[in-house]
Design a protein around this motif. Structure first.
Motif, short mmCIF file in Angstrom:
data_model
loop_
_atom_site.label_atom_id
_atom_site.label_comp_id
_atom_site.label_asym_id
_atom_site.label_seq_id
_atom_site.Cartn_x
_atom_site.Cartn_y
_atom_site.Cartn_z
N THR A 1 50.04 2.18 26.82
CA THR A 1 50.76 2.70 27.98
C THR A 1 51.99 1.84 28.24
N PRO A 2 52.93 2.35 29.03
CA PRO A 2 54.08 1.52 29.41
C PRO A 2 53.64 0.22 30.10
N THR A 3 52.60 0.31 30.90
CA THR A 3 52.10 -0.90 31.58
C THR A 3 51.60 -1.92 30.57
N LEU A 4 50.85 -1.45 29.58
CA LEU A 4 50.35 -2.36 28.54
C LEU A 4 51.51 -2.97 27.75
N ALA A 5 52.54 -2.18 27.49
CA ALA A 5 53.71 -2.69 26.77
C ALA A 5 54.38 -3.80 27.57
N VAL A 6 54.54 -3.59 28.87
CA VAL A 6 55.16 -4.62 29.72
C VAL A 6 54.30 -5.87 29.77
N ILE A 7 52.99 -5.70 29.85
CA ILE A 7 52.09 -6.86 29.85
C ILE A 7 52.20 -7.63 28.53
N ALA A 8 52.19 -6.90 27.41
CA ALA A 8 52.32 -7.56 26.10
C ALA A 8 53.65 -8.30 25.99
N LEU A 9 54.72 -7.66 26.44
CA LEU A 9 56.04 -8.32 26.39
C LEU A 9 56.08 -9.55 27.30
N ALA A 10 55.44 -9.45 28.45
CA ALA A 10 55.38 -10.62 29.35
C ALA A 10 54.62 -11.77 28.69
N ILE A 11 53.53 -11.46 28.00
CA ILE A 11 52.79 -12.50 27.28
C ILE A 11 53.65 -13.08 26.18
N GLY A 12 54.39 -12.23 25.45
CA GLY A 12 55.30 -12.72 24.42
C GLY A 12 56.38 -13.62 25.00
N PHE A 13 56.93 -13.21 26.13
CA PHE A 13 57.95 -14.02 26.81
C PHE A 13 57.37 -15.37 27.20
N LEU A 14 56.19 -15.36 27.80
CA LEU A 14 55.55 -16.61 28.22
C LEU A 14 55.19 -17.49 27.01
N GLY A 15 54.81 -16.86 25.91
CA GLY A 15 54.55 -17.62 24.69
C GLY A 15 55.80 -18.33 24.19
N GLY A 16 56.93 -17.65 24.24
CA GLY A 16 58.19 -18.27 23.84
C GLY A 16 58.56 -19.42 24.76
N VAL A 17 58.44 -19.19 26.06
CA VAL A 17 58.75 -20.24 27.03
C VAL A 17 57.80 -21.42 26.87
N GLY A 18 56.51 -21.12 26.62
CA GLY A 18 55.53 -22.19 26.41
C GLY A 18 55.89 -23.05 25.21
N ASN A 19 56.34 -22.43 24.14
CA ASN A 19 56.78 -23.20 22.97
C ASN A 19 57.98 -24.06 23.31
N LEU A 20 58.90 -23.52 24.06
CA LEU A 20 60.08 -24.30 24.44
C LEU A 20 59.69 -25.48 25.31
N LEU A 21 58.69 -25.31 26.18
CA LEU A 21 58.24 -26.41 27.03
C LEU A 21 57.51 -27.48 26.22
N ALA A 22 56.95 -27.10 25.08
CA ALA A 22 56.27 -28.07 24.22
C ALA A 22 57.24 -28.90 23.40
N ARG A 23 58.48 -28.47 23.38
CA ARG A 23 59.51 -29.14 22.59
C ARG A 23 59.85 -30.49 23.22
N ARG A 24 60.01 -31.48 22.37
CA ARG A 24 60.42 -32.81 22.81
C ARG A 24 61.70 -33.16 22.07
N PRO A 25 62.84 -32.82 22.66
CA PRO A 25 64.12 -33.06 21.97
C PRO A 25 64.29 -34.51 21.54
N VAL A 26 64.89 -34.67 20.40
CA VAL A 26 65.14 -35.99 19.84
C VAL A 26 66.23 -36.65 20.66
N ALA A 27 66.02 -37.90 21.02
CA ALA A 27 67.02 -38.64 21.80
C ALA A 27 68.29 -38.81 20.99
N ALA A 28 69.42 -38.67 21.67
CA ALA A 28 70.72 -38.82 21.01
C ALA A 28 70.93 -40.26 20.58
N ALA A 29 71.55 -40.43 19.43
CA ALA A 29 71.83 -41.78 18.91
C ALA A 29 72.87 -42.46 19.81
N ALA A 30 72.69 -43.75 20.02
CA ALA A 30 73.61 -44.50 20.88
C ALA A 30 74.94 -44.74 20.22
#
Length: 176
Positions: A147-176
């Motif tokens: 259903t359209p509702t299920l599609a929106v829920i799946a997309l929301a989970i996909g969006f949150l999965g992407g954001v979750g991966n980005l939050l797990a990222r630990r950027p490398v410190a810039a060289a001095a």
């Protein structure tokens, strides 16, 4: 005067073309990372790159990303499991757009987000529209489950999965 009507055979054929092209390209993109096919760097090279942009352990993140690209691409190409493939595709494209391409602007020629944005937009559209009559979902009678509702829920989970991966990222410190 032009009459408007829905030609379901043409819609199904159009969706088939979009799904197969976008899905197989995404699956191929995943195999570049995973196996080194089609000029890719394989899991070792991709893992090292992921480490360099703050995803540690790099091999683990690279494996998850490449398998997600491969699986999402195949699900979309075959038109199977409704919004699951598009949601997975959206997830990895959010991560790619933000972590790799954002700093380069819009256009792909400059390394920008254009391609990731394109894949993400097509994924969202396919999740909302459905895979059409020439799909495994249609063959197995699964279309009515999505259903359209299920599609929106799946997309929301996909969006949150992407954001979750980005939050797990630990950027490398810039060289001095």
């Amino acid at each position: 005067m032009h009459s408007t009507f829905l030609d379901f055979a043409s819609i199904g054929a159009g969706l088939l073309i979009v799904r197969v092209v976008v899905g197989l390209l995404m699956a191929g993109h995943g195999t570049q990372k995973l196996f080194g096919w089609f000029g890719g760097h394989g899991i070792a090279g991709t893992g090292a790159f992921f480490e360099s942009i703050g995803f540690r352990p790099g091999r683990l993140f690279a494996t998850v990303a490449s398998v997600t690209e491969l699986v999402s691409g195949l699900l979309v190409a075959f038109g199977f499991l409704g919004p699951v493939g598009p949601a997975l595709m959206l997830s990895v494209m959010i991560v790619a757009a933000v972590s790799v391409h954002w700093k380069n602007g819009l256009w792909a020629a400059a390394g920008g987000i254009e391609v990731a944005l394109f894949y993400g937009a097509v994924a969202v559209a396919l999740a909302l529209i459905g895979f059409g009559s020439y799909s495994l979902d249609a063959l197995f009678g699964l279309q009515s489950l999505y259903t359209p509702t299920l599609a929106v829920i799946a997309l929301a989970i996909g969006f949150l999965g992407g954001v979750g991966n980005l939050l797990a990222r630990r950027p490398v410190a810039a060289a001095a």
